[in-house]
Structure formats: structure tokens, C-alpha cells
Design a protein around this motif. Structure first.
Motif, PDB file in Angstrom:
ATOM      1  N   SER A   1     -45.422 -65.163 -43.616  1.00 22.72           N
ATOM      2  CA  SER A   1     -46.374 -64.668 -44.607  1.00 22.72           C
ATOM      3  C   SER A   1     -46.982 -63.315 -44.224  1.00 22.72           C
ATOM      4  O   SER A   1     -47.709 -62.717 -45.015  1.00 22.72           O
ATOM      5  CB  SER A   1     -47.494 -65.687 -44.812  1.00 22.72           C
ATOM      6  OG  SER A   1     -48.189 -65.914 -43.596  1.00 22.72           O
ATOM      7  N   ASP A   2     -46.693 -62.837 -43.017  1.00 21.91           N
ATOM      8  CA  ASP A   2     -47.195 -61.530 -42.598  1.00 21.91           C
ATOM      9  C   ASP A   2     -46.368 -60.380 -43.159  1.00 21.91           C
ATOM     10  O   ASP A   2     -46.771 -59.216 -43.031  1.00 21.91           O
ATOM     11  CB  ASP A   2     -47.215 -61.434 -41.062  1.00 21.91           C
ATOM     12  CG  ASP A   2     -48.225 -62.374 -40.436  1.00 21.91           C
ATOM     13  OD1 ASP A   2     -47.933 -62.909 -39.335  1.00 21.91           O
ATOM     14  OD2 ASP A   2     -49.296 -62.584 -41.039  1.00 21.91           O
TER      15      ASP A   2
ATOM     16  N   THR B   1     -38.741 -54.670 -38.497  1.00 24.64           N
ATOM     17  CA  THR B   1     -38.277 -56.038 -38.737  1.00 24.64           C
ATOM     18  C   THR B   1     -38.448 -56.834 -37.455  1.00 24.64           C
ATOM     19  O   THR B   1     -37.988 -56.406 -36.388  1.00 24.64           O
ATOM     20  CB  THR B   1     -36.803 -56.066 -39.161  1.00 24.64           C
ATOM     21  OG1 THR B   1     -36.646 -55.333 -40.380  1.00 24.64           O
ATOM     22  CG2 THR B   1     -36.342 -57.504 -39.405  1.00 24.64           C
ATOM     23  N   VAL B   2     -39.104 -57.982 -37.545  1.00 27.11           N
ATOM     24  CA  VAL B   2     -39.274 -58.869 -36.393  1.00 27.11           C
ATOM     25  C   VAL B   2     -38.910 -60.283 -36.811  1.00 27.11           C
ATOM     26  O   VAL B   2     -38.972 -60.634 -38.001  1.00 27.11           O
ATOM     27  CB  VAL B   2     -40.706 -58.835 -35.837  1.00 27.11           C
ATOM     28  CG1 VAL B   2     -41.081 -57.435 -35.371  1.00 27.11           C
ATOM     29  CG2 VAL B   2     -41.692 -59.348 -36.861  1.00 27.11           C
ATOM     30  N   SER B   3     -38.562 -61.079 -35.837  1.00 21.73           N
ATOM     31  CA  SER B   3     -38.268 -62.485 -36.091  1.00 21.73           C
ATOM     32  C   SER B   3     -39.556 -63.279 -36.127  1.00 21.73           C
ATOM     33  O   SER B   3     -40.523 -62.962 -35.419  1.00 21.73           O
ATOM     34  CB  SER B   3     -37.343 -63.040 -35.013  1.00 21.73           C
ATOM     35  OG  SER B   3     -36.102 -62.365 -35.018  1.00 21.73           O
ATOM     36  N   GLU B   4     -39.566 -64.309 -36.934  1.00 22.99           N
ATOM     37  CA  GLU B   4     -40.740 -65.171 -37.005  1.00 22.99           C
ATOM     38  C   GLU B   4     -41.021 -65.755 -35.624  1.00 22.99           C
ATOM     39  O   GLU B   4     -40.107 -66.209 -34.919  1.00 22.99           O
ATOM     40  CB  GLU B   4     -40.532 -66.293 -38.017  1.00 22.99           C
ATOM     41  CG  GLU B   4     -41.796 -67.080 -38.319  1.00 22.99           C
ATOM     42  CD  GLU B   4     -41.639 -67.989 -39.525  1.00 22.99           C
ATOM     43  OE1 GLU B   4     -40.490 -68.247 -39.926  1.00 22.99           O
ATOM     44  OE2 GLU B   4     -42.669 -68.426 -40.055  1.00 22.99           O
ATOM     45  N   GLY B   5     -42.270 -65.699 -35.225  1.00 25.96           N
ATOM     46  CA  GLY B   5     -42.660 -66.184 -33.908  1.00 25.96           C
ATOM     47  C   GLY B   5     -42.694 -65.111 -32.834  1.00 25.96           C
ATOM     48  O   GLY B   5     -43.279 -65.309 -31.766  1.00 25.96           O
ATOM     49  N   ALA B   6     -42.076 -63.979 -33.116  1.00 31.30           N
ATOM     50  CA  ALA B   6     -42.065 -62.875 -32.146  1.00 31.30           C
ATOM     51  C   ALA B   6     -43.385 -62.121 -32.224  1.00 31.30           C
ATOM     52  O   ALA B   6     -44.146 -62.241 -33.178  1.00 31.30           O
ATOM     53  CB  ALA B   6     -40.896 -61.939 -32.427  1.00 31.30           C
TER      54      ALA B   6
ATOM     55  N   LEU C   1     -43.451 -54.238 -42.981  1.00 32.27           N
ATOM     56  CA  LEU C   1     -43.054 -55.282 -42.032  1.00 32.27           C
ATOM     57  C   LEU C   1     -42.190 -56.318 -42.738  1.00 32.27           C
ATOM     58  O   LEU C   1     -42.595 -56.910 -43.740  1.00 32.27           O
ATOM     59  CB  LEU C   1     -44.279 -55.982 -41.434  1.00 32.27           C
ATOM     60  CG  LEU C   1     -43.981 -57.194 -40.545  1.00 32.27           C
ATOM     61  CD1 LEU C   1     -43.193 -56.766 -39.308  1.00 32.27           C
ATOM     62  CD2 LEU C   1     -45.252 -57.912 -40.164  1.00 32.27           C
ATOM     63  N   GLN C   2     -41.009 -56.504 -42.207  1.00 32.76           N
ATOM     64  CA  GLN C   2     -40.119 -57.563 -42.675  1.00 32.76           C
ATOM     65  C   GLN C   2     -40.022 -58.617 -41.595  1.00 32.76           C
ATOM     66  O   GLN C   2     -39.910 -58.289 -40.402  1.00 32.76           O
ATOM     67  CB  GLN C   2     -38.730 -56.990 -42.979  1.00 32.76           C
ATOM     68  CG  GLN C   2     -37.758 -57.989 -43.557  1.00 32.76           C
ATOM     69  CD  GLN C   2     -36.402 -57.367 -43.869  1.00 32.76           C
ATOM     70  OE1 GLN C   2     -36.194 -56.165 -43.664  1.00 32.76           O
ATOM     71  NE2 GLN C   2     -35.493 -58.156 -44.376  1.00 32.76           N
ATOM     72  N   VAL C   3     -40.085 -59.896 -41.974  1.00 29.65           N
ATOM     73  CA  VAL C   3     -40.036 -60.991 -41.012  1.00 29.65           C
ATOM     74  C   VAL C   3     -38.770 -61.798 -41.256  1.00 29.65           C
ATOM     75  O   VAL C   3     -38.544 -62.319 -42.352  1.00 29.65           O
ATOM     76  CB  VAL C   3     -41.271 -61.901 -41.137  1.00 29.65           C
ATOM     77  CG1 VAL C   3     -41.195 -63.037 -40.110  1.00 29.65           C
ATOM     78  CG2 VAL C   3     -42.549 -61.098 -40.939  1.00 29.65           C
ATOM     79  N   LYS C   4     -37.938 -61.900 -40.226  1.00 28.48           N
ATOM     80  CA  LYS C   4     -36.702 -62.688 -40.308  1.00 28.48           C
ATOM     81  C   LYS C   4     -36.983 -64.122 -39.939  1.00 28.48           C
ATOM     82  O   LYS C   4     -37.733 -64.393 -39.005  1.00 28.48           O
ATOM     83  CB  LYS C   4     -35.653 -62.118 -39.360  1.00 28.48           C
ATOM     84  CG  LYS C   4     -35.167 -60.733 -39.709  1.00 28.48           C
ATOM     85  CD  LYS C   4     -33.960 -60.345 -38.867  1.00 28.48           C
ATOM     86  CE  LYS C   4     -34.293 -60.373 -37.387  1.00 28.48           C
ATOM     87  NZ  LYS C   4     -33.150 -59.909 -36.558  1.00 28.48           N
TER      88      LYS C   4
END
Lengths: 112, 115
Positions: free
Chosen positions: B84-85, B12-17, B111-114
Motif C-alpha cells: 500500500s506504500d 522499485t522495491v520488494s514488499e518487506g524490503a 515508488l513501485q512495490v513488487k
């Protein structure tokens, strides 16, 4: 991107029925493949073909059968569907060199 | 035995990271290397591939991967992740000497995007 088509996209069927999953490609690829994939899991190769009239079993044992009468067509058949066959089935093709595989969108099969 | 390992089942990552997905392989010789992405209910789309030459390869959607022979790795990177990734990512290898074109796939990384 890729001209490889699978039908149907979704299939719900009762136990004991005979089913055929269709896969066609218009790229003239010699090699074609069938994978089985459970949700969130890796892909397991169940069948592949070098070309017309050539088929081989893959790494994962499967009760399904395949045929390759035409270059562009590689159907997969289950003579008697069972709940254990519930899964997603992905078809792919590749050229002789380069090894890159092009994938269809898959058929999600549910056997009740 | 030939194998592909993706050590991270879920990330899990934050959007923009930034993002790095790991892939290690066990093979007799340097294989062909691929990264595919799979959106829910869809087939696999090729992100990038390594055949030879420059060990840093560029792919679609801003992804890149680096082949490190000494580490038998082919890690996927993206400097800034977009919502969208979010998808399933598969590393795959194929033998250069193979006539079958068979690929061996890793177990996949979700992959989960926060936001």
C-alpha cells in the motif's frame, strides 16, 4: 485529516468554455494556494492568497484567475478553456505559522 | 536559487524490503522540511515534517526522515515496505522567514512495490 474540499473532482469540457474550479476550507486558514500538476510531475504554484482580497500570481504563469472574497473560499476561473489547460489542479491552505499545507483531493481537468 | 532535488524519479522495491528516498535542497538557511505522499488521483497527504530539534523525525505509516544539515538532505526511510506504500512521494521546503507560506516541491519519486 484536512477540511479542504475541491469540486468538481473531474471535468471534461470543450474548448472556449468558461470554467470555475471550486476550493473551500473550514479551518479558518488565511493562506490558500493553487497548484497545477501534470501526471507524474511536480507541483507548480500558479496562485496564492494571504487573506481576503489578497491574491498573487505564483511561480508558473497561468491564464487562470482567482478571487478571495471570503476566507474559506478560493475559486479558480478559466475564461476560455484550451487543450493546453488540461491538467490536475490542487488547492491547499495553511496557517500563518508552521508552513504546513493541507491539500484538497484535486480537480482533474480535460479540455477537448 | 532555492531548489529541491529528488534524484530518483522511479524506485522499485520488494514488499518487506527497506526503503530510502533521497531529498536534497538548496536554501539560504535551514528551511522547514516536509515529505508528502500522493496516491493516484488524490491530493497530497503529509507524512512528516521537520521544524527544529531532533533531526530524526517520525511520521505516519511507519516512515521516518533524517535531517542532515551538513549534507543539505532530508531523506525518507521505512524499514519494511508494504504494497500500500506504492505512490508518489514529494519532498518540500519552506522558508522560516516567509510570510507567504509558499513551499518549493521536488520533482517527486514514484515508488513501485513488487509482491
Amino acid at each position: 485529516e484536512a477540511d479542504i474540499y475541491q469540486t468538481p473532482r473531474y471535468l471534461v469540457i470543450g474548448t472556449g468554455k468558461k470554467i470555475t474550479l471550486e476550493c473551500s476550507q473550514t479551518m479558518g486558514h488565511d493562506k490558500m494556494y493553487w497548484y497545477q500538476q501534470d501526471p507524474g510531475m511536480e507541483l507548480h504554484l500558479i496562485h496564492y492568497s494571504y487573506g481576503v482580497n489578497s491574491t498573487e500570481k505564483g511561480d508558473l504563469s497561468s491564464e487562470s484567475t482567482v478571487s478571495r472574497i471570503r476566507t474559506e473560499h478560493f475559486p479558480l476561473t478559466l475564461e476560455s478553456a484550451r487543450p493546453s489547460h488540461t491538467s490536475q489542479y490542487l488547492c491547499a491552505s495553511s496557517q500563518v505559522k508552521g508552513q504546513r499545507q493541507y491539500f484538497g483531493a484535486g480537480t482533474r481537468l480535460s479540455v477537448l | 536559487a532555492q531548489s529541491v532535488t529528488q534524484p530518483d524519479i522511479h524506485i522499485t522495491v520488494s514488499e518487506g524490503a527497506s526503503l530510502e528516498l533521497r531529498c536534497n535542497y538548496s536554501y539560504g538557511a535551514t528551511p522547514y522540511l516536509f515529505w508528502y505522499v500522493q496516491s493516484p488521483g488524490q491530493g497530497l497527504q503529509l507524512l512528516l515534517k521537520y521544524f527544529s530539534g531532533d533531526t530524526l523525525v517520525q511520521g505516519i505509516k511507519g516512515f521516518e526522515a533524517e535531517f542532515k544539515r551538513s549534507q543539505s538532505s532530508f531523506n525518507l526511510r521505512k524499514p519494511s515496505v508494504h504494497w500500500s506504500d506504492a505512490a508518489e512521494y514529494f519532498c518540500a521546503v519552506g522558508a522560516r522567514s516567509s510570510n507567504t507560506g509558499k513551499l518549493i516541491f521536488g520533482q517527486g519519486t514514484t515508488l513501485q512495490v513488487k509482491p
